[in-house]
Design a protein around this motif. Structure first.
Motif, mmCIF file in Angstrom:
data_model
loop_
_atom_site.group_PDB
_atom_site.id
_atom_site.type_symbol
_atom_site.label_atom_id
_atom_site.label_comp_id
_atom_site.label_asym_id
_atom_site.label_seq_id
_atom_site.Cartn_x
_atom_site.Cartn_y
_atom_site.Cartn_z
ATOM 1 N N LEU A 56 32.144 34.188 46.897
ATOM 2 C CA LEU A 56 32.339 34.332 45.457
ATOM 3 C C LEU A 56 33.549 35.190 45.107
ATOM 4 O O LEU A 56 33.858 35.361 43.925
ATOM 5 C CB LEU A 56 31.081 34.940 44.819
ATOM 6 C CG LEU A 56 29.814 34.086 44.898
ATOM 7 C CD1 LEU A 56 28.647 34.823 44.257
ATOM 8 C CD2 LEU A 56 30.011 32.734 44.231
ATOM 9 N N PHE A 57 34.227 35.729 46.120
ATOM 10 C CA PHE A 57 35.363 36.616 45.856
ATOM 11 C C PHE A 57 36.425 35.969 44.977
ATOM 12 O O PHE A 57 36.883 36.580 44.004
ATOM 13 C CB PHE A 57 35.973 37.103 47.176
ATOM 14 C CG PHE A 57 37.302 37.775 47.013
ATOM 15 C CD1 PHE A 57 37.407 38.956 46.293
ATOM 16 C CD2 PHE A 57 38.452 37.225 47.555
ATOM 17 C CE1 PHE A 57 38.634 39.582 46.129
ATOM 18 C CE2 PHE A 57 39.676 37.837 47.396
ATOM 19 C CZ PHE A 57 39.776 39.020 46.680
ATOM 20 N N PRO A 58 36.888 34.723 45.258
ATOM 21 C CA PRO A 58 37.907 34.133 44.376
ATOM 22 C C PRO A 58 37.433 33.988 42.930
ATOM 23 O O PRO A 58 38.213 34.179 41.992
ATOM 24 C CB PRO A 58 38.172 32.756 45.014
ATOM 25 C CG PRO A 58 37.740 32.892 46.429
ATOM 26 C CD PRO A 58 36.571 33.834 46.390
ATOM 27 N N VAL A 59 36.146 33.656 42.741
ATOM 28 C CA VAL A 59 35.613 33.487 41.383
ATOM 29 C C VAL A 59 35.577 34.835 40.658
ATOM 30 O O VAL A 59 36.038 34.948 39.510
ATOM 31 C CB VAL A 59 34.205 32.865 41.423
ATOM 32 C CG1 VAL A 59 33.668 32.682 40.002
ATOM 33 C CG2 VAL A 59 34.231 31.533 42.150
ATOM 34 N N THR A 60 35.033 35.847 41.326
ATOM 35 C CA THR A 60 34.954 37.173 40.694
ATOM 36 C C THR A 60 36.346 37.745 40.454
ATOM 37 O O THR A 60 36.571 38.463 39.476
ATOM 38 C CB THR A 60 34.129 38.135 41.555
ATOM 39 O OG1 THR A 60 34.638 38.126 42.897
ATOM 40 C CG2 THR A 60 32.679 37.729 41.592
ATOM 41 N N PHE A 61 37.275 37.437 41.329
ATOM 42 C CA PHE A 61 38.639 37.943 41.161
ATOM 43 C C PHE A 61 39.264 37.409 39.871
ATOM 44 O O PHE A 61 39.906 38.154 39.129
ATOM 45 C CB PHE A 61 39.495 37.551 42.366
ATOM 46 C CG PHE A 61 40.951 37.892 42.212
ATOM 47 C CD1 PHE A 61 41.391 39.181 42.415
ATOM 48 C CD2 PHE A 61 41.875 36.928 41.834
ATOM 49 C CE1 PHE A 61 42.733 39.510 42.255
ATOM 50 C CE2 PHE A 61 43.208 37.236 41.676
ATOM 51 C CZ PHE A 61 43.645 38.534 41.893
ATOM 52 N N PHE A 62 39.083 36.126 39.595
ATOM 53 C CA PHE A 62 39.728 35.516 38.431
ATOM 54 C C PHE A 62 38.968 35.746 37.130
ATOM 55 O O PHE A 62 39.569 35.736 36.058
ATOM 56 C CB PHE A 62 39.909 34.011 38.658
ATOM 57 C CG PHE A 62 41.037 33.671 39.577
ATOM 58 C CD1 PHE A 62 42.348 33.773 39.151
ATOM 59 C CD2 PHE A 62 40.798 33.265 40.874
ATOM 60 C CE1 PHE A 62 43.406 33.467 40.001
ATOM 61 C CE2 PHE A 62 41.842 32.952 41.737
ATOM 62 C CZ PHE A 62 43.156 33.056 41.301
ATOM 63 N N PHE A 63 37.664 35.986 37.192
ATOM 64 C CA PHE A 63 36.875 36.053 35.969
ATOM 65 C C PHE A 63 36.339 37.450 35.638
ATOM 66 O O PHE A 63 35.886 37.665 34.517
ATOM 67 C CB PHE A 63 35.692 35.077 36.054
ATOM 68 C CG PHE A 63 36.088 33.635 35.991
ATOM 69 C CD1 PHE A 63 36.362 33.031 34.775
ATOM 70 C CD2 PHE A 63 36.213 32.876 37.138
ATOM 71 C CE1 PHE A 63 36.731 31.699 34.705
ATOM 72 C CE2 PHE A 63 36.583 31.546 37.084
ATOM 73 C CZ PHE A 63 36.849 30.951 35.868
ATOM 74 N N PHE A 64 36.370 38.379 36.586
ATOM 75 C CA PHE A 64 35.756 39.687 36.342
ATOM 76 C C PHE A 64 36.715 40.813 36.713
ATOM 77 O O PHE A 64 37.695 40.602 37.426
ATOM 78 C CB PHE A 64 34.453 39.813 37.137
ATOM 79 C CG PHE A 64 33.431 38.749 36.804
ATOM 80 C CD1 PHE A 64 32.663 38.838 35.658
ATOM 81 C CD2 PHE A 64 33.269 37.648 37.627
ATOM 82 C CE1 PHE A 64 31.744 37.846 35.339
ATOM 83 C CE2 PHE A 64 32.352 36.654 37.324
ATOM 84 C CZ PHE A 64 31.587 36.750 36.164
ATOM 85 N N ASP A 65 36.413 42.011 36.210
ATOM 86 C CA ASP A 65 37.279 43.167 36.435
ATOM 87 C C ASP A 65 36.976 43.879 37.745
ATOM 88 O O ASP A 65 37.818 44.635 38.241
ATOM 89 C CB ASP A 65 37.122 44.184 35.288
ATOM 90 C CG ASP A 65 37.450 43.579 33.940
ATOM 91 O OD1 ASP A 65 38.346 42.725 33.889
ATOM 92 O OD2 ASP A 65 36.804 43.961 32.950
ATOM 93 N N GLU A 66 35.774 43.672 38.298
ATOM 94 C CA GLU A 66 35.351 44.429 39.473
ATOM 95 C C GLU A 66 34.594 43.533 40.449
ATOM 96 O O GLU A 66 33.966 42.552 40.042
ATOM 97 C CB GLU A 66 34.434 45.592 39.054
ATOM 98 C CG GLU A 66 35.065 46.540 38.055
ATOM 99 C CD GLU A 66 34.040 47.458 37.397
ATOM 100 O OE1 GLU A 66 34.464 48.441 36.769
ATOM 101 O OE2 GLU A 66 32.841 47.189 37.516
ATOM 102 N N ILE A 67 34.670 43.892 41.725
ATOM 103 C CA ILE A 67 33.923 43.199 42.771
ATOM 104 C C ILE A 67 33.124 44.235 43.546
ATOM 105 O O ILE A 67 33.692 45.183 44.100
ATOM 106 C CB ILE A 67 34.863 42.441 43.729
ATOM 107 C CG1 ILE A 67 35.711 41.424 42.963
ATOM 108 C CG2 ILE A 67 34.066 41.749 44.834
ATOM 109 C CD1 ILE A 67 36.781 40.767 43.813
ATOM 110 N N SER A 68 31.823 44.074 43.594
ATOM 111 C CA SER A 68 30.982 45.023 44.315
ATOM 112 C C SER A 68 31.149 44.831 45.823
ATOM 113 O O SER A 68 31.170 43.698 46.317
ATOM 114 C CB SER A 68 29.514 44.836 43.926
ATOM 115 O OG SER A 68 28.687 45.649 44.740
ATOM 116 N N ILE A 69 31.244 45.943 46.550
ATOM 117 C CA ILE A 69 31.311 45.868 48.010
ATOM 118 C C ILE A 69 30.058 46.455 48.649
ATOM 119 O O ILE A 69 29.965 46.514 49.880
ATOM 120 C CB ILE A 69 32.560 46.589 48.560
ATOM 121 C CG1 ILE A 69 32.551 48.069 48.157
ATOM 122 C CG2 ILE A 69 33.819 45.904 48.100
ATOM 123 C CD1 ILE A 69 33.673 48.867 48.779
ATOM 124 N N VAL A 70 29.116 46.880 47.835
ATOM 125 C CA VAL A 70 27.868 47.437 48.380
ATOM 126 C C VAL A 70 26.717 46.447 48.258
ATOM 127 O O VAL A 70 25.586 46.778 48.617
ATOM 128 C CB VAL A 70 27.494 48.766 47.675
ATOM 129 C CG1 VAL A 70 28.554 49.829 47.924
ATOM 130 C CG2 VAL A 70 27.282 48.554 46.181
#
Length: 708
Positions: free
Chosen positions: A379-393
């Motif tokens: 989901l990283f590419p989707v969250t990158f383009f649509f959201f401000d943050e990506i959880s790593i925990v």
């Protein structure tokens, strides 16, 4: 069958996606002609290469044609009325209360008895869902903003126009749909029982887990849930349906019922869950995927998840090609692919040892962590383009919360099916309260950590992602090992995340200036890698933009907020929007008597200079601020179109308003009014009507980029 579906389905989806970036009506005819050529080549050619590549090429062209037809004869027909006076006749499908006497409506009907579409309108005339409504006035299309892609969202929902001016409106009361009335009443009944036995905010978390209703969860907790990687359990998705179907099939498999009947017995509980859920469109898409997966029961064959997933995507995008760029659709597809397709492939590479309780526990733990990590990377590419943050925990938090959310869903289903009778509701909701407490505790613990997430607003992230992807594809092509493509892409996404996470920790001497908003509603954010100052000229109107920008670059420390006007309104708005950030101080003009609170100080125009070490801010008057960076770069901000009265010629000039601008001779000009005319030399970089970011190095080099 699997091979044909995937080989034809994926090019079809790629064709739809490609067409979404070039919305030209003539593509209809080009794509149909190309599709015909591909089909003809397949039928008459005997070359293996031609017969191999012509079917997917035809599917790609068909995808382009489907999107172009939908765009031209659906959306395109409606937006022709943008800017015109029209008459709309339809029925209210959604009602939102904006204030005590102001309502927002979404209505489905026809414009001028010609084009069928949905519209948005705002009015003080009261109407209920299902009422007939007639409106005359001027319409326009929605516009994207820095904080919300309103145009993209509206188009996906089929809302092609909105009223900018209403001349006349009439409402005719209609009989309510008895099924909708009964469902709404039953939902409120269940929510009332939940709120009675579980106190807030735990009741809000439980209803979000089970029914997807997040309205009660405040913004702070919502953001912490997101940073902890738990948002997916708070929204209606395939996860809830998968759990429900798994439990039902587990029970049905214990009975002698015929396998085809088992499939049809899934439909009533699924239909009931869809009706009770808040976001019916999202869960309907998930239901399609689930039902196609279980459709193997009808044909006495085992369904393949990848095959079912591609078929479901094709089926849904045929009827609404705009879905191909919707975040929730892509998240649902990516989540199902990560959990049901890619994770099992990766887990096969690990040795299974189930001898003993400890070994079994370790295997389950390892499986959960790997699956969560795989889904996060997918989901990283989707969250990158649509959201401000990506959880790593999320791989850590989901070890505990994911099983608990499954328990909550099963309990919620049982609770809803029994009508919330007391002897069932009390024990069920007691367990639900415990699960909600654990969920909130986990969100507070991990979501409050500054390094628990990766921001997506750095300028280098997109080029880095594209570079890693291109390198990965090139290596796979050279090695001729397409079977390792998914795992290799996951590794490259992980490398990008690691690079960004390390970059956040590395100090930098550069300063950045972000000019957010438009015209007189603007704010100037100045920051390094770790802290920022905010100078507000909007009266709080752009606080959401400031929050989005700071979240996107991972800054949670605000040294000061300088209010320029309407402080009594602006201050509470900023405090609410930036509540998860540390605000060290607030400065207000002395004339605005609102500074008798802690950490709030007054300043006088032309008498005060804010010194932040590498830069200073001097408010000269309400409409003119002077900034100096590294004692060599000067920037002026004015809310008029006249040249500044400062004797020194600034390298950067920002005009918050004005349409006829004659600057001094700066290197960069930013004009807030989109209709502004700027008279500047060819060496000057000009931004008109855009939010922009400027980078200044200690040696005085200046560069810039458009934010929106």
């Amino acid at each position: 069958m699997r091979r044909k579906t995937i080989i034809l389905g994926i090019p079809f989806l790629v064709g739809i996606f490609a067409a979404s970036f070039a919305e030209i009506s003539v593509f209809i005819y080009i794509a149909i002609a190309a599709c015909g050529v591909c089909i003809l080549a397949y039928n008459i050619s005997k070359q293996k290469r031609v017969r191999t590549f012509s079917p997917p090429a035809a599917a790609f062209c068909l995808g382009v044609a489907v999107y172009s037809i939908y765009f031209s004869f659906g959306y395109g027909m409606a937006i022709r009325f943008s800017g015109s006076e029209v008459r709309f006749d339809g029925a209210v499908t959604e009602v939102s209360i904006m204030s005590d006497d102001r309502y927002r409506y979404i209505a489905d009907g026809t414009v001028n008895d010609i084009v069928k579409t949905k519209v948005t309108l705002w009015s003080d005339v009261y109407a209920e869902k299902g009422d007939k409504i007639t409106v005359s006035g001027r319409v326009k299309t929605a516009e994207n903003s820095y904080t919300f892609a309103s145009a993209d969202y509206s188009r996906i929902k089929g809302i092609y126009l909105q009223f900018s001016k209403i001349n006349e409106i009439s409402v005719t009361k209609s009989l309510k749909n008895p099924i909708e009335t009964a469902v709404d009443s039953y939902r409120e009944h269940l929510f009332g029982i939940i709120n009675k036995h579980i106190k807030s905010p735990y009741s809000y978390v439980f209803t979000a887990m089970v029914f997807g209703d997040r309205t009660g969860i405040d913004a702070d907790l919502n953001q912490k849930i997101s940073r902890a990687g738990l948002s997916h359990i708070m929204a209606v998705s395939g996860a809830q349906l998968a759990v429900i179907c798994s439990v039902l099939m587990l029970l049905l498999d214990k009975t002698p019922i015929h396998r085809r009947l088992k499939f049809f017995l899934l439909l009533p509980p699924l239909a009931g869950f869809i009706l009770l859920a808040e976001d019916s469109s999202s869960i309907t898409r998930s239901a399609v995927m689930i039902l196609i997966t279980y459709s193997g029961y009808l044909f006495n064959r085992r369904s393949d998840t990848a095959n079912s997933l591609v078929f479901a995507c094709v089926l849904m995008t045929v009827f609404n090609p705009f879905l191909i760029r919707e975040a929730s659709f892509l998240m649902s597809v990516g989540g199902v692919y990560g959990v049901a397709v890619l994770s099992p492939q990766i887990l096969k590479k690990f040795k299974k040892n189930h001898s003993g309780l400890l070994a079994k526990s370790f295997y389950i733990l390892r499986e959960t962590v790997i699956s969560s990590a795989v889904v996060s990377l997918v989901l990283f590419p989707v969250t990158f383009f649509f959201f401000d943050e990506i959880s790593i925990v999320s791989p850590i938090t989901n070890i505990v919360i994911l099983p608990l959310s499954s328990i909550a869903i099963v309990l919620g289903m049982f609770f809803a099916a029994t009508g919330g009778v007391s002897f069932i509701a009390v024990p069920v909701l007691f367990i639900g309260r415990i699960i909600s407490r654990i969920t909130i505790f986990t969100a507070e613990l991990f979501g409050g950590l500054s390094l628990s997430y990766i921001p997506t607003g750095f300028s280098f992230e997109l080029p880095l992602l594209l570079a890693f992807t291109l390198i990965t594809l090139t290596i796979i092509y050279i090695l001729n090992k397409p079977e390792i493509l998914p795992q290799s892409l996951l590794a490259s996404f992980g490398a990008v995340l690691l690079c960004v996470w390390v970059y956040r920790l590395v100090p930098s001497e550069n300063l950045y200036i972000a000019v957010l908003g438009d015209e007189s509603s603007s704010a100037v954010v100045i920051h390094d890698k770790f802290s920022a100052s905010v100078t507000d000229f909007s009266g709080g109107d752009v606080s959401a933009s400031v929050k989005k920008y700071l979240n996107g670059i991972g800054i949670s420390d605000v040294s000061t907020i300088i209010m320029n006007k309407n402080s009594a309104r602006a201050l509470p708005v900023y405090i609410e929007d930036l509540s998860l950030m540390k605000i060290s101080g607030v400065s207000l003009p002395k004339e605005q008597d609102f500074y008798n609170q802690e950490n709030i100080v007054a300043f006088e125009y032309s008498m005060t200079e804010f010194d932040f070490g590498d830069y200073t801010i001097t408010p000269l008057d309400e409409g003119f601020y002077s900034f100096r960076f590294f004692d060599r770069i000067m920037m002026n901000v004015t809310d008029t179109s006249m040249s500044t009265v400062n004797k020194s010629e600034p390298q950067i000039e920002i005009y918050l308003s004005g349409t006829d601008i004659t600057p001094l001779s700066p290197e960069i000009i930013i004009a807030g009014d989109s209709a502004a005319q700027v008279w500047a030399t060819t060496a000057t970089e000009v931004f008109i009507g855009h939010s922009a970011e400027i980078k200044i190095t200690p040696d005085g080099k200046i560069s810039s980029r458009i934010l929106f």
